[in-house]
Design a protein around this motif. Structure first.
Motif, PDB file in Angstrom:
ATOM      1  N   ASN A 249     -10.387 -18.371  69.386  1.00  0.00           N
ATOM      2  CA  ASN A 249     -11.171 -17.242  68.888  1.00  0.00           C
ATOM      3  C   ASN A 249     -10.264 -16.020  68.805  1.00  0.00           C
ATOM      4  OD1 ASN A 249     -13.700 -18.736  68.996  1.00  0.00           O
ATOM      5  ND2 ASN A 249     -13.493 -18.584  71.216  1.00  0.00           N
ATOM      6  N   LEU A 250     -10.023 -15.565  67.589  1.00  0.00           N
ATOM      7  CA  LEU A 250      -9.099 -14.456  67.358  1.00  0.00           C
ATOM      8  C   LEU A 250      -9.782 -13.345  66.560  1.00  0.00           C
ATOM      9  CD1 LEU A 250      -6.000 -16.449  65.984  1.00  0.00           C
ATOM     10  CD2 LEU A 250      -6.527 -15.959  68.369  1.00  0.00           C
ATOM     11  N   ASP A 251      -9.415 -12.093  66.833  1.00  0.00           N
ATOM     12  CA  ASP A 251      -9.727 -10.953  65.967  1.00  0.00           C
ATOM     13  C   ASP A 251      -8.399 -10.400  65.468  1.00  0.00           C
ATOM     14  OD1 ASP A 251     -12.391 -11.277  66.489  1.00  0.00           O
ATOM     15  OD2 ASP A 251     -12.545  -9.599  67.884  1.00  0.00           O
ATOM     16  N   ILE A 252      -8.280 -10.237  64.162  1.00  0.00           N
ATOM     17  CA  ILE A 252      -7.020  -9.785  63.555  1.00  0.00           C
ATOM     18  C   ILE A 252      -7.256  -8.433  62.891  1.00  0.00           C
ATOM     19  CG2 ILE A 252      -5.187 -10.329  61.913  1.00  0.00           C
ATOM     20  CD1 ILE A 252      -7.357 -13.176  62.848  1.00  0.00           C
ATOM     21  N   PHE A 253      -6.408  -7.448  63.207  1.00  0.00           N
ATOM     22  CA  PHE A 253      -6.521  -6.109  62.638  1.00  0.00           C
ATOM     23  C   PHE A 253      -5.229  -5.745  61.914  1.00  0.00           C
ATOM     24  CE2 PHE A 253      -9.509  -6.101  66.142  1.00  0.00           C
ATOM     25  CZ  PHE A 253     -10.586  -5.371  65.669  1.00  0.00           C
ATOM     26  N   ALA A 254      -5.351  -5.200  60.694  1.00  0.00           N
ATOM     27  CA  ALA A 254      -4.178  -4.746  59.930  1.00  0.00           C
ATOM     28  C   ALA A 254      -4.491  -3.405  59.281  1.00  0.00           C
ATOM     29  CB  ALA A 254      -3.787  -5.771  58.872  1.00  0.00           C
ATOM     30  N   PHE A 255      -3.460  -2.601  59.106  1.00  0.00           N
ATOM     31  CA  PHE A 255      -3.613  -1.247  58.555  1.00  0.00           C
ATOM     32  C   PHE A 255      -2.676  -1.076  57.377  1.00  0.00           C
ATOM     33  CE2 PHE A 255      -2.311   3.212  58.351  1.00  0.00           C
ATOM     34  CZ  PHE A 255      -3.523   3.888  58.417  1.00  0.00           C
ATOM     35  N   GLU A 256      -3.194  -0.510  56.282  1.00  0.00           N
ATOM     36  CA  GLU A 256      -2.372  -0.183  55.109  1.00  0.00           C
ATOM     37  C   GLU A 256      -2.740   1.217  54.630  1.00  0.00           C
ATOM     38  OE1 GLU A 256       0.075  -1.771  53.499  1.00  0.00           O
ATOM     39  OE2 GLU A 256       0.047  -3.561  54.753  1.00  0.00           O
ATOM     40  N   THR A 257      -1.730   1.962  54.186  1.00  0.00           N
ATOM     41  CA  THR A 257      -1.993   3.301  53.655  1.00  0.00           C
ATOM     42  C   THR A 257      -1.016   3.616  52.537  1.00  0.00           C
ATOM     43  OG1 THR A 257      -2.217   5.658  54.212  1.00  0.00           O
ATOM     44  CG2 THR A 257      -0.479   4.425  55.355  1.00  0.00           C
ATOM     45  N   ASN A 258      -1.460   4.406  51.566  1.00  0.00           N
ATOM     46  CA  ASN A 258      -0.546   4.938  50.552  1.00  0.00           C
ATOM     47  C   ASN A 258      -0.333   6.428  50.774  1.00  0.00           C
ATOM     48  OD1 ASN A 258      -2.899   6.152  49.594  1.00  0.00           O
ATOM     49  ND2 ASN A 258      -3.152   4.721  47.896  1.00  0.00           N
ATOM     50  N   GLY A 259      -0.746   6.904  51.953  1.00  0.00           N
ATOM     51  CA  GLY A 259      -0.599   8.310  52.282  1.00  0.00           C
ATOM     52  C   GLY A 259      -1.789   9.146  51.880  1.00  0.00           C
ATOM     53  N   VAL A 260      -2.645   8.601  51.027  1.00  0.00           N
ATOM     54  CA  VAL A 260      -3.854   9.312  50.598  1.00  0.00           C
ATOM     55  C   VAL A 260      -5.083   8.528  51.065  1.00  0.00           C
ATOM     56  CG1 VAL A 260      -5.199  10.169  48.642  1.00  0.00           C
ATOM     57  CG2 VAL A 260      -2.708  10.340  48.617  1.00  0.00           C
ATOM     58  N   VAL A 261      -5.112   7.240  50.712  1.00  0.00           N
ATOM     59  CA  VAL A 261      -6.194   6.346  51.136  1.00  0.00           C
ATOM     60  C   VAL A 261      -5.627   5.380  52.173  1.00  0.00           C
ATOM     61  CG1 VAL A 261      -7.805   4.547  50.400  1.00  0.00           C
ATOM     62  CG2 VAL A 261      -7.346   6.491  48.904  1.00  0.00           C
ATOM     63  N   SER A 262      -6.368   5.165  53.263  1.00  0.00           N
ATOM     64  CA  SER A 262      -5.963   4.223  54.303  1.00  0.00           C
ATOM     65  C   SER A 262      -7.076   3.205  54.515  1.00  0.00           C
ATOM     66  CB  SER A 262      -5.682   4.954  55.622  1.00  0.00           C
ATOM     67  OG  SER A 262      -4.695   5.947  55.438  1.00  0.00           O
ATOM     68  N   LEU A 376       3.347  14.801  47.475  1.00  0.00           N
ATOM     69  CA  LEU A 376       4.772  15.106  47.351  1.00  0.00           C
ATOM     70  C   LEU A 376       5.065  16.526  47.832  1.00  0.00           C
ATOM     71  CD1 LEU A 376       7.441  13.846  46.292  1.00  0.00           C
ATOM     72  CD2 LEU A 376       7.002  15.013  44.131  1.00  0.00           C
ATOM     73  N   ALA A 377       4.194  17.453  47.463  1.00  0.00           N
ATOM     74  CA  ALA A 377       4.369  18.840  47.905  1.00  0.00           C
ATOM     75  C   ALA A 377       4.282  18.941  49.424  1.00  0.00           C
ATOM     76  CB  ALA A 377       3.314  19.729  47.247  1.00  0.00           C
ATOM     77  N   GLU A 378       3.365  18.167  50.033  1.00  0.00           N
ATOM     78  CA  GLU A 378       3.199  18.193  51.489  1.00  0.00           C
ATOM     79  C   GLU A 378       4.418  17.616  52.203  1.00  0.00           C
ATOM     80  OE1 GLU A 378      -0.326  15.956  52.079  1.00  0.00           O
ATOM     81  OE2 GLU A 378      -1.682  17.531  51.355  1.00  0.00           O
ATOM     82  N   ILE A 379       4.875  16.459  51.739  1.00  0.00           N
ATOM     83  CA  ILE A 379       5.973  15.773  52.424  1.00  0.00           C
ATOM     84  C   ILE A 379       7.276  16.562  52.313  1.00  0.00           C
ATOM     85  CG2 ILE A 379       7.467  13.730  52.326  1.00  0.00           C
ATOM     86  CD1 ILE A 379       5.053  12.066  51.705  1.00  0.00           C
ATOM     87  N   LEU A 380       7.553  17.100  51.123  1.00  0.00           N
ATOM     88  CA  LEU A 380       8.826  17.797  50.900  1.00  0.00           C
ATOM     89  C   LEU A 380       8.738  19.292  51.185  1.00  0.00           C
ATOM     90  CD1 LEU A 380      10.027  16.042  47.598  1.00  0.00           C
ATOM     91  CD2 LEU A 380      10.423  15.381  49.983  1.00  0.00           C
ATOM     92  N   HIS A 381       7.536  19.751  51.585  1.00  0.00           N
ATOM     93  CA  HIS A 381       7.316  21.179  51.880  1.00  0.00           C
ATOM     94  C   HIS A 381       7.745  22.059  50.703  1.00  0.00           C
ATOM     95  CE1 HIS A 381       6.373  20.106  56.003  1.00  0.00           C
ATOM     96  NE2 HIS A 381       7.485  19.392  56.055  1.00  0.00           N
ATOM     97  N   ILE A 509      10.663   8.658  52.316  1.00  0.00           N
ATOM     98  CA  ILE A 509       9.215   8.590  52.130  1.00  0.00           C
ATOM     99  C   ILE A 509       8.797   7.130  52.251  1.00  0.00           C
ATOM    100  CG2 ILE A 509       7.284   9.063  50.561  1.00  0.00           C
ATOM    101  CD1 ILE A 509       8.981  11.182  49.213  1.00  0.00           C
ATOM    102  N   PRO A 510       7.765   6.818  53.050  1.00  0.00           N
ATOM    103  CA  PRO A 510       7.318   5.415  53.165  1.00  0.00           C
ATOM    104  C   PRO A 510       7.109   4.783  51.798  1.00  0.00           C
ATOM    105  CG  PRO A 510       6.166   6.778  54.764  1.00  0.00           C
ATOM    106  CD  PRO A 510       6.967   7.724  53.899  1.00  0.00           C
ATOM    107  N   HIS A 511       7.529   3.512  51.674  1.00  0.00           N
ATOM    108  CA  HIS A 511       7.567   2.856  50.363  1.00  0.00           C
ATOM    109  C   HIS A 511       6.191   2.725  49.717  1.00  0.00           C
ATOM    110  CE1 HIS A 511       6.360  -0.569  52.862  1.00  0.00           C
ATOM    111  NE2 HIS A 511       5.911  -1.128  51.760  1.00  0.00           N
ATOM    112  N   ASP A 512       5.118   2.716  50.555  1.00  0.00           N
ATOM    113  CA  ASP A 512       3.791   2.541  49.978  1.00  0.00           C
ATOM    114  C   ASP A 512       3.084   3.857  49.673  1.00  0.00           C
ATOM    115  OD1 ASP A 512       3.557   3.202  52.614  1.00  0.00           O
ATOM    116  OD2 ASP A 512       2.458   1.401  53.228  1.00  0.00           O
ATOM    117  N   ASN A 513       3.758   4.987  49.917  1.00  0.00           N
ATOM    118  CA  ASN A 513       3.142   6.286  49.626  1.00  0.00           C
ATOM    119  C   ASN A 513       3.131   6.553  48.116  1.00  0.00           C
ATOM    120  OD1 ASN A 513       2.947   6.636  52.386  1.00  0.00           O
ATOM    121  ND2 ASN A 513       3.544   8.770  52.309  1.00  0.00           N
ATOM    122  N   VAL A 514       2.026   7.095  47.642  1.00  0.00           N
ATOM    123  CA  VAL A 514       1.900   7.330  46.204  1.00  0.00           C
ATOM    124  C   VAL A 514       2.884   8.381  45.715  1.00  0.00           C
ATOM    125  CG1 VAL A 514      -0.491   6.554  45.958  1.00  0.00           C
ATOM    126  CG2 VAL A 514      -0.043   8.914  46.657  1.00  0.00           C
TER     127      VAL A 514
END
Length: 602
Positions: A249-262, A376-381, A509-514
């Motif tokens: 009996n297993l519960d599996i949790f995974a998280f993905e984000t593009n920096g806007v939607v998670s 992009l504006a947020e990450i690069l200030h 910048i993380p590869h999955d960020n928009v």
């Protein structure tokens, strides 16, 4: 505003919980830490490589508080309580305290029933579940009451009563009129328990026997009903996970984000079968899933033996906290290979798919375009929102036919009418750096041009290349007096972003960020546009050289031929009469031209 560096000096190294507050004193994020000082330093010192969500959150942080805890487990439990109480906007939240259906069998009753419940109690009963969207709980109920003769009524069993229709249909042993002993009835209930644990062979045998019996009696309607039940059972059986024992009996949790939607995905394996799965959209600044997992188990006490995930910083603390919510120990594991890793990869795939498909088509488009611009504006200030971005690339072969492209994106989308091409005029040989400087100098000197593309002032200049290209591009800015325009470069090998304001420290910048995907799109478009221009120019020059080698065809005639027909290949397919219509050509000279081209193709 608080001097964070000064305040950090007084933060202890103890485990604990920290709270981020905005200017109004509202708690916008709650986190936990083994060492409070180290964790808080990571927020307020060296921010360049933080995720977009964290960068966005820190823009609103006006102060922080902390609570010292006795252990990491206490910190996790305290964090969970504070998240439930304050519901901070940047934490991963389990929406509406969602509880899933479970099946409950209380073997202390003389004649137990199979009940549907949404809350688990420490009452000694057996619970099975949770059952999520991918499994219809009604189908499970139907299979149980079709294959096993257990009661589904709410009658008081303390005194005998007349049996209902289920007795006559062969669906119940009728304990209500004492036709069966408690021991005999519980033997039947035990078969139900074995089925819910994953042993489906007995159910399959019963359904097949009954289907065959009614078919032989030519009662095809009832036989068809049993065949349909077998199809439902087959769906469950096919969810069997290879290489897992039936009691797993297993519960599996995974998280993905593009920096806007998670998105968080949860998969449920019971009795070695994948019996459920669901996605939860999150608006989170931190990717550590421990507080979210604990929130889930507070509402749905764990029936699993293991929690499988790779998004938890402190596995042991989470393991201890979860185990306090149930009578057995629950392991928290991060698999590197094997069937658990395959299940975790499947959970990541589900989370990624849900993330990319979240919202309407228009909302997803907004995330890829203006959402990416804001991120992009947020990450690069950046000082201003890069609504107009211009990207430049150089293309040539061994220093010949050197060209450059200028590609324009507005509001995160290509504006092809504003694309422009350049031929390199002053640079000799193979020198991309000097070519970039020439192109950018020519472009910045035309900010007062009648051409709308050149007269539009960019918010951000993007250079295809690393520190070298950026340094020469900045020289062009300095010499033209346009250092006020922000500039970056994108190095292709590791997708490092170099800032004009600080070119020595690349931002990853993380590869999955928009936002990175936006930079990759404009860079790739500039590359495509430059290569296309280079190929066309090179093809034209090769065609001109071929034509000039033919007697009677000089620079003017070759230019006229290419302007009219486009290429040497097109000229070959023309008739002498078509060519003779051009100034300076006769039918005879056209025939000689076509013969010469035919000879060269041999």
């Amino acid at each position: 505003m608080v001097d964070f560096k000064e305040k950090l000096k007084d933060v202890p190294m103890n485990p604990g919980v920290y709270l981020m507050l905005d200017k109004d004193g509202e708690i916008i994020y709650v986190g936990k830490a083994k060492h409070l000082k180290n964790r808080l330093r990571s927020y307020f010192i060296n921010l360049a490589n933080r995720t977009a969500k964290v960068a966005a959150m820190l823009e609103h942080v006006d102060d922080f508080r902390y609570i010292i805890c006795a252990s990491e487990v206490d910190a996790l439990m305290t964090e969970n309580n504070l998240i439930k109480k304050h519901k901070p906007r940047y934490n991963i939240l389990l929406k509406d305290d969602k509880a899933y259906p479970f099946l409950r069998i209380d073997m202390k009753q003389p004649y137990p029933t199979v009940d549907l419940v949404r809350k688990l109690k420490n009452d000694g009963a057996k619970y099975f579940g949770p059952y999520m969207q991918s499994v219809n709980i009604k189908d499970i109920f139907e299979l149980i009451h079709t294959a096993f003769k257990v009661r589904d009524c709410k009658r008081d069993m303390s005194k005998p009563s007349r049996p209902c229709l289920n007795k006559h249909l062969g669906r119940c042993l009728a304990p209500c009129n004492r036709e069966v002993t408690e021991e005999e009835y519980k033997e039947e209930i035990q078969k139900v328990i074995e089925f819910l644990k994953g042993n489906d062979r007995e159910v399959e045998r019963i359904l097949k026997e009954r289907m065959q019996y009614f078919a032989e009696q030519e009662n095809f309607e009832v036989a068809l009903n049993y065949r349909n039940k077998l199809a439902v059972l087959d769906k469950l059986v096919r969810k069997q996970v290879s290489s897992l024992p039936k009691d797993f009996n297993l519960d599996i949790f995974a998280f993905e984000t593009n920096g806007v939607v998670s998105t968080v995905n949860m998969l449920v394996v019971r009795g070695g079968k994948l019996v459920g799965g669901e996605n939860f959209t999150a608006d989170a600044a931190d990717e550590d899933l421990s507080s979210y997992i604990l929130q889930y188990y507070v509402n749905n006490p764990p029936l699993c033996d293991e929690v499988v995930t790779d998004n938890v910083e402190d596995m042991l603390s989470l393991e201890s906290a979860i185990s306090k919510l149930c009578p057995h120990t629950v392991r928290v594991v991060e698999p590197k290979q094997g069937v658990r890793r395959q299940l975790l990869d499947l959970a990541h795939s589900n989370a990624f798919d849900a993330m990319t498909k979240h919202g309407s088509k228009d909302e997803r488009h907004e995330v890829r375009t203006m959402g990416a611009v804001r991120q992009l504006a947020e990450i690069l200030h950046l000082k201003t929102l890069p609504l107009r971005m211009e990207c430049y690339d150089i293309s040539h072969i061994s220093g010949t036919d050197k060209v450059a492209s200028m590609v324009v994106f507005e509001n995160g989308e290509p504006k092809k009418a504003h694309y422009r091409k350049f031929k390199i005029k002053t640079v000799e040989g193979n020198n991309d750096f000097a070519s970039m400087k020439e192109v950018l100098t020519r472009r910045l000197l035309r900010l007062n041009d009648e051409d709308e593309s050149f007269s539009s002032i960019p918010d951000l200049l993007v250079i295809d290349g690393g520190k070298g290209q950026l340094r020469y591009a900045k020289e062009a800015q300095r010499e033209t007096g346009r250092e006020d325009i922000e500039i970056i470069s994108l190095a292709e090998r590791y997708e490092e972003v170099y800032l004009g304001s600080d070119p020595e420290k690349p931002v990853i910048i993380p590869h999955d960020n928009v936002s990175l995907q936006l930079l990759q799109r404009i860079r790739d478009e500039a590359h495509r546009f430059a290569i296309t221009f280079h190929r066309n120019l090179r093809s034209k020059h090769l065609s001109e050289s071929v034509l000039k080698e033919i007697d009677g065809i000089g620079p003017k005639k070759s230019a006229l031929l290419l302007k009219t027909f486009g290429s040497v290949e097109e000229i070959k397919h023309k008739t002498p009469e078509e060519i003779a219509r051009l100034d300076g050509f006769s039918v005879e000279s056209a025939e000689r031209l076509l013969d010469a081209l035919k000879e060269k193709s041999k």
